[in-house]
Design an enzyme around this catalytic site. Structure first.
Site, PDB file in Angstrom:
ATOM      1  N   TYR A  25      -9.927  -0.860   2.605  1.00 54.11           N
ATOM      2  CA  TYR A  25      -9.457  -0.787   3.991  1.00 54.11           C
ATOM      3  C   TYR A  25      -9.146   0.635   4.418  1.00 54.11           C
ATOM      4  O   TYR A  25      -8.749   1.461   3.600  1.00 54.11           O
ATOM      5  CB  TYR A  25      -8.164  -1.601   4.151  1.00 54.11           C
ATOM      6  N   ASP A  53       0.808  -1.224   0.000  1.00 50.77           N
ATOM      7  CA  ASP A  53       0.000   0.000   0.000  1.00 50.77           C
ATOM      8  C   ASP A  53       0.837   1.267   0.000  1.00 50.77           C
ATOM      9  O   ASP A  53       0.396   2.296  -0.509  1.00 50.77           O
ATOM     10  CB  ASP A  53      -0.967  -0.006   1.183  1.00 50.77           C
TER      11      ASP A  53
END
Lengths: 675, 675
Positions: B402, B318
């Site tokens: 998320y 990420d």
């Protein structure tokens, strides 16, 4: 500021109204002072010259209590579990029916030693100061007889000493000195250790090391506000943070049964375990589901790592040998907690049979807990943020030098957290000039040796996950066995949870590894979506293992600490994993858990009424930062619902902000909740 | 209520005054919009048709910055690190001197793929909806062409796919459907996966599983306030908790350098790592002592455990592939934090070269933190209780489904804590009727398969423990080798800390076990009391290890995650442990940490300028409780001073209550501090 004060007061008042206590009697309510007095008088009728060690509620048998919980109206007897003693080290284990004012059971067990009460501890210092042999030893270290008022001691249980096994109840006195009455004595440890006989109130022996260590010459190092003001000044750059609840608390107390955010449970307390949570249920959209029948800290042990005689005796079982209830602090508003606080008191017995009460022994309060959940859709910036609230049932107990702050925390998402904060003062020993504290300790201040030690707590969980037939699974995250490049695992990323049910008491033992958790499951009830058994997962990451070796004194005495998890078949009398009477037991054979397992190894623990015992804690290598007082060190154990609910159980907590894609697109005002 | 609102407002105003920002320029301050514009124009002068991927501060070389920190006045150049591309997948790594408005370095690296920006992500959904082959696949699942506006996708980096290595920048589109615009699409995953070419804006391939999974027929399950109000109602039994700071905050900001409770450090921010803390010092009674030169989250990887093609591609980096800065949320008062809040903004570049700013990207606030330390003397009830305050520098970033909430927390006792809370939505995949999600996932809602996954974060620590020559020790709690009953260990309780220094880069690798911590020490400076090297201890208990097997795609690409700790010799250019350009790299050979270690194995890391890389995280086996939105799951890493200070460094925090033995005896009024 005046306004804030007023608000604080209003908040407290509102707290009292909001959390209004109506005195409904619950079978698990601790004995009142009146009930203690009745138990005492019943015992004294049979034997007038006893000294009381403990008068506490004997909780109803689980079967009876289950009936009461389910049907509700039948009155259960109130039973007092009494431990007393009389001259000649006679011990009495007595059961008194309070209503009938009758002795139900009277036992005089041999070779057992009840716990050390605060009164037992409080008298030792004065006797030590007057003992000629102690005065002589102090003289050797340079303390004149006229300065014996400057000599202090922390009386400890003796643990076990194979030289003294004649039935006498003993304590060891860890010796200290204060140059001035307000100086911290732990800076001036004395190198000898008197042994004290509780019954005769005499020093029966002094352990004197071969190599003497003179009285420390270092200047005092204190932490009280007066000393700090004088020596370094108090910092003045902290602006106040006010936490107020002007409308009061969000919980309701009915007697000692609390209702908060779908949680409902009874708050018990006893001299030994301190706080006990019972019949913990969660209201799952109208369906009141049992989660845990009973949760408590049932034991702990603090082994020190210095092998030199007599330091091996330093391995206190603070619950079994002293009692987390007996040692509990009275808590005070604005000091230990903030916001609208509700307190519960705790009543105990004195040696002479008088009841007494510690005010504010238990603190109940709420705290904001940051973000409960949040998501922003990156496409359109529609977003929901919901803040969390938590409920905290806490107590703080002082075990001689150390403070243990115990927080039972209920979360809105169904998580139960036990947080323990360690603070207070290190237990210290003398260090001679030029002597090294290594490898078994750290010199935290000149001449002050803080021995390495562990704090190992035993959490007792009596689960009732949707009923009493529960099973514990070891759950290990494991990579697939299939090799990288194989058809089943071409890219090598396959992994799964390997779940192994624990089947019998003998096999109901599980050690820790960083990829392991444990599911406490009800295999008779499956999650409607996942098809997995409903469960609570024990997530615990502070599991250092017991440092004393297999076969050692501590290993023998603290059987519960040998493994991270033990599972037993429920038995009413199996409450204390190091045994009922802990002091001065050799551990041969081991009491408590190892004995129960040895006696009943083949008993099934799968889909049965079980108890889970979990040992967690820390290994503490002291450093100068811990002195003269330790910044609080927190650790936590979590019980997380997994496959228990059909979805996130806190979806209905009002968000502080919530918008939808269409709302954003159409410019509708987002939902904005309260503070 | 109105009063509380007024107080909130006053608190905010006071916060703004208390934390007044004066615009002092610091060499680590992120590029301003003006500076970004300059860099863009300089690059465009040389090549006008480029697309900007990143324009960020190139931090000064450590040697130069050290000189600046020590001498203070020399002006350091402001350098922009630019990543850009142009047609034909040409990549430009450019360095621009902002003041000189000049290109300092211009590189056109081959076979690298820069990160995916928010703009790269945002365009995919519309293209997917119009692609005939996608429309065809949707038709197979029963979605008519007229309903393509109900089709959604989460575009992900493709990770690495060996079939597509022609230099094209690619994304994979995880496909979903919404019956209604406000329904959560993760309940309706589609079973095929289009692959998107960033440059041509085309779908170049669709991965279609052999076994098809029809569109989920289950009713929507949503979490927004409107839906919850309609479906189950919002709970109304939470009374407000107000947290106010009427006198403002206790910190001072000078530009982006913050001063709070003896801590002083610079708060940086970049598109990739998000928050960066630099030159972290602690004022130890007038002696400003360096602790960490630079701390950041430098990388993370989220491997999913389902081995079926193409799910192996789900292992997002990420930070390296998207950027924790690019994905950061604008934060808003009363929503994400409470009390007096100070915010910092973050500026970035758009593809077309325009600068833009995310308001309130970083939140700075204080919180009460319960008990800092406490002790009661059981003899006389003299007692001191001191409350703790903490400073929190936070950001929240949304990585598709998320949310990662990042809290850098400074404690008064010298502890630095990194807390990460995971929330947001599970990444889901379709499940056919009758198909089991096991063993690689959980059916969290009918027809919704949430695959097992890990979140593994790489914390980059550039320590400066009293200077830059530091050493890392593995510290293991170990029992004495001497057997129970031996002269050295008669009672078997002996244990100690075994400290093993890591000596070279090749040997600077350490795995986790529950008895292990790591000391980052300066062996040239010994604690005046303990004689041990001054140190900060890395205490980390959420260290599950990498589940993908050795030699797997993830193992190759995420070299940092193979071990809990790596230590390298500091090198300015070694900032990203999975490499500078992460997307679409095969991991053969591994970039970042493994490459640096392979290139420089014998380099000493003992008593050198070192960098410590620590990988921690969780293994997540989803359960229905995590759906439709996950209650936040917190985890923490601690950096604790051990043998760093001569004593408890927060003794001078004013206690809320403090009495002395003589005070208690003589009835003197105890010290009572503020709230």
């Amino acid at each position: 500021m005046a306004l804030e004060r007023l608000q604080d007061t209003l908040g407290q008042l509102a707290g009292k109204v909001g959390g209004l206590t109506t005195q409904t009697r619950h079978p698990l309510d601790p004995l009142t002072e009146d009930e203690i007095a009745i138990a005492v008088s019943v015992v004294k009728e049979r034997k007038s010259d006893v000294i009381f060690n403990a008068v506490t509620l004997l909780e109803p048998k689980k079967a009876d209590l289950r009936t009461w919980v389910e049907s509700g109206d039948a009155e259960l007897p109130r039973m007092a579990d009494v431990i007393a003693s009389s001259k000649g080290n006679k011990i009495y284990d007595v059961l008194v029916d309070i209503k009938a004012k009758a002795v139900v059971r009277w036992e005089e067990p041999k070779d057992v030693y009840p716990g050390i009460t605060m009164e037992d501890l409080m008298v030792v210092e004065e006797i030590v100061r007057k003992d000629p042999k102690v005065i002589e030893q102090c003289g050797i270290l340079g303390i004149p007889p006229t300065d014996m008022h400057k000599v202090y001691c922390d009386p400890w249980t003796i643990g076990y000493d194979e030289r003294f096994t004649d039935g006498s109840r003993l304590q060891q006195a860890l010796m200290y000195y204060r140059p001035n009455v307000d100086d911290l004595q732990y800076t001036y440890p004395l190198d000898f250790c008197p042994i004290y006989n509780i019954e005769t109130q005499e020093i029966i022996h002094i352990d004197v090391p071969e190599k003497r260590r003179p009285l420390n010459k270092a200047p005092p190092t204190n932490y009280d506000a007066e000393s700090i003001q004088k020596e370094i000044g108090l910092r003045d750059d902290l602006k106040p943070i006010h936490i107020t609840q002007p409308e009061g608390v969000s919980f309701k107390l009915d007697g000692r049964t609390i209702d908060w955010q779908k949680w409902n449970f009874h708050i018990g307390f006893n001299y030994r375990e301190g706080i006990v949570l019972s019949n913990v249920t969660f209201n799952d959209r109208g369906n009141v589901r049992p989660v845990f029948w009973r949760i408590s800290l049932a034991e702990m042990v603090v082994p020190y790592g210095n092998p030199d005689h007599p330091h091996h005796r330093k391995h206190a079982f603070d619950l079994g040998e002293y009692g987390a209830g007996y040692m509990t602090n009275p808590l005070a508003m604005g000091c230990d907690c903030k916001g609208a606080i509700h307190y519960l008191d705790a009543s105990f017995v004195r040696k002479n049979g008088e009841p007494y009460t510690i005010k504010n022994a238990i603190c109940i309060h709420e705290e904001d807990d940051g973000i409960l959940f949040k998501h922003t859709d990156f496409r359109d910036e529609s977003s929901t943020t919901t803040r969390a609230r938590k409920l905290i049932i806490s107590q703080i107990f002082t075990a001689g030098n150390y403070e243990y702050c115990i927080y039972w925390i209920m979360h809105q998402d169904g998580v139960i957290q036990l947080e323990v904060k360690l603070t207070g003062i290190l237990s210290t020993y003398a260090l001679a000039p030029g002597e090294s504290a290594a490898p078994y300790g750290t010199e935290v201040y000149p001449g002050v040796n803080a021995h390495h030690h562990q704090h190992l707590f035993c959490l007792r969980l009596d689960p009732s996950i949707d009923g009493h037939a529960n099973t514990v699974f070891e759950v290990d995250a494991v990579a697939s066995d299939a090799p990288v490049g194989s058809r089943e695992n071409r890219y090598g990323n396959a992994f799964m949870a390997r779940k192994t049910p624990l089947q019998t008491m003998a096999a109901g033992i599980s050690d820790y590894n960083p990829s392991r958790t444990w599911d406490i499951a009800n295999t008779n009830k499956l999650n409607p979506h996942s098809g997995n058994p409903v469960s609570y997962k024990l997530v615990s990451r502070e599991v250092p293992g017991l440092m004393p070796k297999e076969g050692s004194l501590v290993w023998n005495r603290a059987g519960f600490a040998r493994h991270a998890v033990h599972v037993t078949r429920h038995a009413d009398e199996q409450q204390f994993p190091a045994g009922r009477h802990v002091p001065q037991h050799s551990g041969e054979p081991s009491q408590g858990l190892p004995a129960w397992i040895a006696a009943n190894g083949p008993a099934s623990i799968a889909n049965e009424d079980i108890v889970v015992w979990h040992t967690f804690g820390v290994t503490h290598f002291p450093s100068p930062e811990d002195y003269p007082i330790m910044p609080a060190e927190p650790m936590s154990v979590l019980l997380r619902p997994r496959n228990f609910f059909a979805q996130n159980p806190c979806l209905d907590v009002p968000p502080s902000y919530s918008s939808t894609p269409s709302g954003v697109r159409e410019g509708r005002r987002a939902f904005r909740g309260g503070a």
